[in-house]
Design an enzyme around this catalytic site. Structure first.
Site, PDB file in Angstrom:
ATOM      1  N   GLU A 272       4.140  10.429  10.613  1.00  0.00           N
ATOM      2  CA  GLU A 272       5.278  10.680   9.723  1.00  0.00           C
ATOM      3  C   GLU A 272       5.187  12.106   9.186  1.00  0.00           C
ATOM      4  O   GLU A 272       5.846  12.453   8.214  1.00  0.00           O
ATOM      5  CB  GLU A 272       5.349   9.642   8.610  1.00  0.00           C
ATOM      6  CG  GLU A 272       4.116   9.520   7.756  1.00  0.00           C
ATOM      7  CD  GLU A 272       4.267   8.479   6.644  1.00  0.00           C
ATOM      8  OE1 GLU A 272       5.184   8.638   5.829  1.00  0.00           O
ATOM      9  OE2 GLU A 272       3.458   7.538   6.612  1.00  0.00           O
TER      10      GLU A 272
ATOM     11  N   CYS B 253       3.643   4.491   7.579  1.00  0.00           N
ATOM     12  CA  CYS B 253       2.248   4.277   7.995  1.00  0.00           C
ATOM     13  C   CYS B 253       2.105   3.177   9.040  1.00  0.00           C
ATOM     14  O   CYS B 253       0.997   2.894   9.496  1.00  0.00           O
ATOM     15  CB  CYS B 253       1.391   3.939   6.774  1.00  0.00           C
ATOM     16  SG  CYS B 253       1.550   5.151   5.460  1.00  0.00           S
TER      17      CYS B 253
ATOM     18  N   HIS C 145      -4.135  -1.747   5.934  1.00  0.00           N
ATOM     19  CA  HIS C 145      -3.668  -0.370   5.743  1.00  0.00           C
ATOM     20  C   HIS C 145      -4.244   0.110   4.408  1.00  0.00           C
ATOM     21  O   HIS C 145      -4.153  -0.584   3.394  1.00  0.00           O
ATOM     22  CB  HIS C 145      -2.144  -0.315   5.731  1.00  0.00           C
ATOM     23  CG  HIS C 145      -1.623   0.997   5.224  1.00  0.00           C
ATOM     24  ND1 HIS C 145      -2.076   2.204   5.727  1.00  0.00           N
ATOM     25  CD2 HIS C 145      -0.727   1.303   4.244  1.00  0.00           C
ATOM     26  CE1 HIS C 145      -1.467   3.189   5.087  1.00  0.00           C
ATOM     27  NE2 HIS C 145      -0.651   2.673   4.179  1.00  0.00           N
TER      28      HIS C 145
HETATM   29  N1  COA Z   1     -11.352   3.826 -15.395  1.00  0.00           N
HETATM   30  C1  COA Z   1     -11.200   2.903 -14.404  1.00  0.00           C
HETATM   31  N2  COA Z   1      -9.983   2.510 -13.948  1.00  0.00           N
HETATM   32  C2  COA Z   1      -8.898   3.085 -14.484  1.00  0.00           C
HETATM   33  C3  COA Z   1      -8.981   4.043 -15.507  1.00  0.00           C
HETATM   34  C4  COA Z   1     -10.284   4.426 -15.975  1.00  0.00           C
HETATM   35  N3  COA Z   1     -10.446   5.330 -16.916  1.00  0.00           N
HETATM   36  N4  COA Z   1      -7.737   4.420 -15.842  1.00  0.00           N
HETATM   37  C5  COA Z   1      -6.888   3.707 -15.049  1.00  0.00           C
HETATM   38  N5  COA Z   1      -7.592   2.916 -14.226  1.00  0.00           N
HETATM   39  C6  COA Z   1      -7.079   1.993 -13.217  1.00  0.00           C
HETATM   40  C7  COA Z   1      -5.830   1.256 -13.635  1.00  0.00           C
HETATM   41  O1  COA Z   1      -6.124   0.135 -14.463  1.00  0.00           O
HETATM   42  C8  COA Z   1      -5.250   0.853 -12.297  1.00  0.00           C
HETATM   43  O2  COA Z   1      -5.967  -0.256 -11.818  1.00  0.00           O
HETATM   44  P1  COA Z   1      -5.180  -1.609 -11.367  1.00  0.00           P
HETATM   45  O3  COA Z   1      -4.345  -1.200 -10.181  1.00  0.00           O
HETATM   46  O4  COA Z   1      -6.259  -2.565 -11.031  1.00  0.00           O
HETATM   47  O5  COA Z   1      -4.314  -2.018 -12.522  1.00  0.00           O
HETATM   48  C9  COA Z   1      -5.629   2.050 -11.394  1.00  0.00           C
HETATM   49  O6  COA Z   1      -6.675   2.755 -12.094  1.00  0.00           O
HETATM   50  C10 COA Z   1      -4.467   3.014 -11.132  1.00  0.00           C
HETATM   51  O7  COA Z   1      -3.973   3.500 -12.335  1.00  0.00           O
HETATM   52  P2  COA Z   1      -2.422   3.388 -12.746  1.00  0.00           P
HETATM   53  O8  COA Z   1      -2.252   4.099 -14.023  1.00  0.00           O
HETATM   54  O9  COA Z   1      -1.978   1.970 -12.674  1.00  0.00           O
HETATM   55  O10 COA Z   1      -1.628   4.057 -11.577  1.00  0.00           O
HETATM   56  P3  COA Z   1      -1.171   5.550 -11.298  1.00  0.00           P
HETATM   57  O11 COA Z   1       0.038   5.826 -12.124  1.00  0.00           O
HETATM   58  O12 COA Z   1      -2.295   6.507 -11.371  1.00  0.00           O
HETATM   59  O13 COA Z   1      -0.715   5.408  -9.775  1.00  0.00           O
HETATM   60  C11 COA Z   1      -0.702   4.781  -7.497  1.00  0.00           C
HETATM   61  C12 COA Z   1      -1.515   4.767  -8.787  1.00  0.00           C
HETATM   62  C13 COA Z   1      -1.492   4.120  -6.389  1.00  0.00           C
HETATM   63  C14 COA Z   1       0.596   3.994  -7.705  1.00  0.00           C
HETATM   64  C15 COA Z   1      -0.409   6.272  -7.127  1.00  0.00           C
HETATM   65  O14 COA Z   1      -1.593   6.886  -6.772  1.00  0.00           O
HETATM   66  C16 COA Z   1       0.600   6.437  -6.031  1.00  0.00           C
HETATM   67  O15 COA Z   1       1.807   6.506  -6.256  1.00  0.00           O
HETATM   68  N6  COA Z   1       0.110   6.551  -4.768  1.00  0.00           N
HETATM   69  C17 COA Z   1       0.944   6.792  -3.614  1.00  0.00           C
HETATM   70  C18 COA Z   1       1.679   5.539  -3.123  1.00  0.00           C
HETATM   71  C19 COA Z   1       0.759   4.524  -2.554  1.00  0.00           C
HETATM   72  O16 COA Z   1      -0.356   4.785  -2.182  1.00  0.00           O
HETATM   73  N7  COA Z   1       1.262   3.260  -2.433  1.00  0.00           N
HETATM   74  C20 COA Z   1       0.491   2.169  -1.920  1.00  0.00           C
HETATM   75  C21 COA Z   1       1.230   1.251  -1.008  1.00  0.00           C
HETATM   76  S1  COA Z   1       1.697   2.039   0.492  1.00  0.00           S
END
Ligand code: COA
Length: 395
Positions: free
Chosen positions: A79, A111, A233
């Site tokens: 992609e 993906c 994935h």
């Molecule tokens: N210590 C440990 N864990 C922590 C933390 C800390 N200090 N602060 C936050 N976390 C955890 C959260 O609790 C969360 O865990 P959970 O999923 O078990 O609830 C995790 O870290 C992620 O944090 P969160 O704030 O929920 O998300 P984010 O806004 O940082 O975004 C994604 C995470 C994955 C959504 C982001 O990286 C993203 O958009 N990625 C691209 C899209 C993607 O990969 N999609 C997946 C499907 S294809």
């Protein structure tokens, strides 16, 4: 007769950026990256690597392991395409010197596309047992500096030769598939970075997993207990955990301990944690991490695969690990490669990230960095130029 993987390898950038430095820069607790999303390092491609060089460097290793004359199809899953018209596979085909009596094409569905490549290749190989298919999947995951997706970025490629003489994995015939028109991740043609609704994409991933699993089990008669390991994935390593816990819960297997369930996926996460997301390639890099690092002999064991591509398509399929598979792997080579990468500081990471090639059609040479055997040397009259070096990782 079964068809499957005869040879497999992966390749990633020689450079990485540690997420502890990103955490410092973004004033985020490092535990969020290391544990919350389960990522420690991201591969950062230099200006002279693109999906073509990533794929060619991975594919070069596998074609040494097979009778490459028999490859009559090259499927390039990505992609992060480099051209709206010409398949990136043509460059790879040429760089590897494959037979001209060959069909070459590029496939795309976020993906998911490499899984489609496998499913299209298998019946072809059963119909033509004397032929082989080279499937490459390569991507550069870019989300934007400072975005939520930034810590999940990465880059890499996987190459596999599929044939009716598999040495590593023999795939089963039945699969389960699920498609729904959603906007969880997309990249319009005019954008370098994707738009992503991260939380929604996780929700759609999990929904697709359950739906695909339902159809897979209805069609195949296989059950959760038939599987020894699961490859998901992996956009980030914690996604594998989320997926596996979700599946166990939805089929009512809450009697399994967290430790037991983690044991079914942990080995698959090892490489992705230190490479980052590689979109179409990620599940297969997970498979290699499993095969190359498992303390157990996996011969005869059933492996479940779930491929998800935003937009969205999810497919669940399965395969058996073949006796003697270890001798066909490149385990030592892969481990050494990952250990010997060069670390970037934040400024260097940003420089690689912000680098863009001119679009004026002039003659242009990319700066020389550490790459594999093949590098993206530059542009002339809007044509990409690739160079084969004397040896791997030459400077
Ligand atoms: N210590 C440990 N864990 C922590 C933390 C800390 N200090 N602060 C936050 N976390 C955890 C959260 O609790 C969360 O865990 P959970 O999923 O078990 O609830 C995790 O870290 C992620 O944090 P969160 O704030 O929920 O998300 P984010 O806004 O940082 O975004 C994604 C995470 C994955 C959504 C982001 O990286 C993203 O958009 N990625 C691209 C899209 C993607 O990969 N999609 C997946 C499907 S294809």
């Amino acid at each position: 007769m079964k068809a499957g993987i005869e040879a497999i390898s992966f390749y990633t950038s020689h450079y990485f950026f540690d997420l502890k430095n990103l955490a410092e820069e973004r004033q985020t607790p490092v535990d969020k990256f290391y544990h919350g999303i389960g990522q420690e390092k991201m591969a950062a491609p230099p200006p002279d690597e693109d999906v073509v060089t990533l794929a060619a460097n991975a594919a070069y290793q596998v074609i040494q392991k097979v009778d490459a004359e028999k490859i009559d199809t090259v499927i390039f899953a990505t992609e992060s395409g480099i051209d709206q018209s010409k398949s990136a596979g043509i460059y790879v085909h040429s760089m590897l010197g494959l037979s001209r009596n060959c069909r070459v094409l590029e496939v795309k569905q976020a993906c998911y596309s490499a899984a489609a490549g496998i499913q299209l290749a298998l019946p072809y190989l059963l119909l033509h047992p004397d032929r082989k298919v080279l499937l490459v999947a390569a991507d550069i995951a870019r989300y934007g500096l400072g975005s939520a997706g930034e810590p999940t970025q990465g880059a890499g490629a996987v190459a596999m030769v599929l044939s009716s003489q598999p040495k590593i994995i023999a795939f089963d015939q039945e699969t389960g598939i699920y498609t729904e028109d959603v906007m969880d991740f997309w990249r319009p043609n005019y954008r370098e970075e994707a738009f992503v609704d991260g939380k929604f994409s996780i929700k759609m991933y999990l929904k697709s997993l359950y739906e695909a699993w339902q159809q897979y089990t209805d069609r195949s008669g296989s059950r959760f207990d038939d599987f020894y390991r699961f490859c998901y994935h992996l956009p980030f390593s914690r996604m594998g955990e989320k997926a596996h816990f979700h599946l166990a819960k939805h089929i009512g297997r809450e009697d399994f301990s967290e430790e037991y369930l983690l044991g079914q996926i942990n080995e698959t996460l090892q490489y992705i944690k230190i490479i980052g997301n590689t979109y179409a390639a990620s599940m297969y890099i997970g498979l290699m991490a499993l095969l190359e690092n498992s303390a157990q002999d996996l011969a005869g064991k059933k492996i479940g695969f779930f491929s998800y591509g935003s937009g969205c398509v999810g497919e669940f399929f399965s395969g058996q690990v073949l006796p003697g598979y270890q001798q066909y792997l490149l385990a030592e080579q892969h481990r050494a490669f990952l250990q010997n990468r060069t670390e970037l500081n934040y400024e260097e990471y940003k420089k690689f990230y912000l680098y863009s090639i001119p679009q004026d059609g002039g003659e242009y040479l990319t700066p020389r960095n550490k790459t594999g055997l093949f590098r993206f040397a530059g542009l002339k009259e809007h044509k990409r130029i690739y160079q084969k070096l004397e040896s791997d990782s030459a400077r």
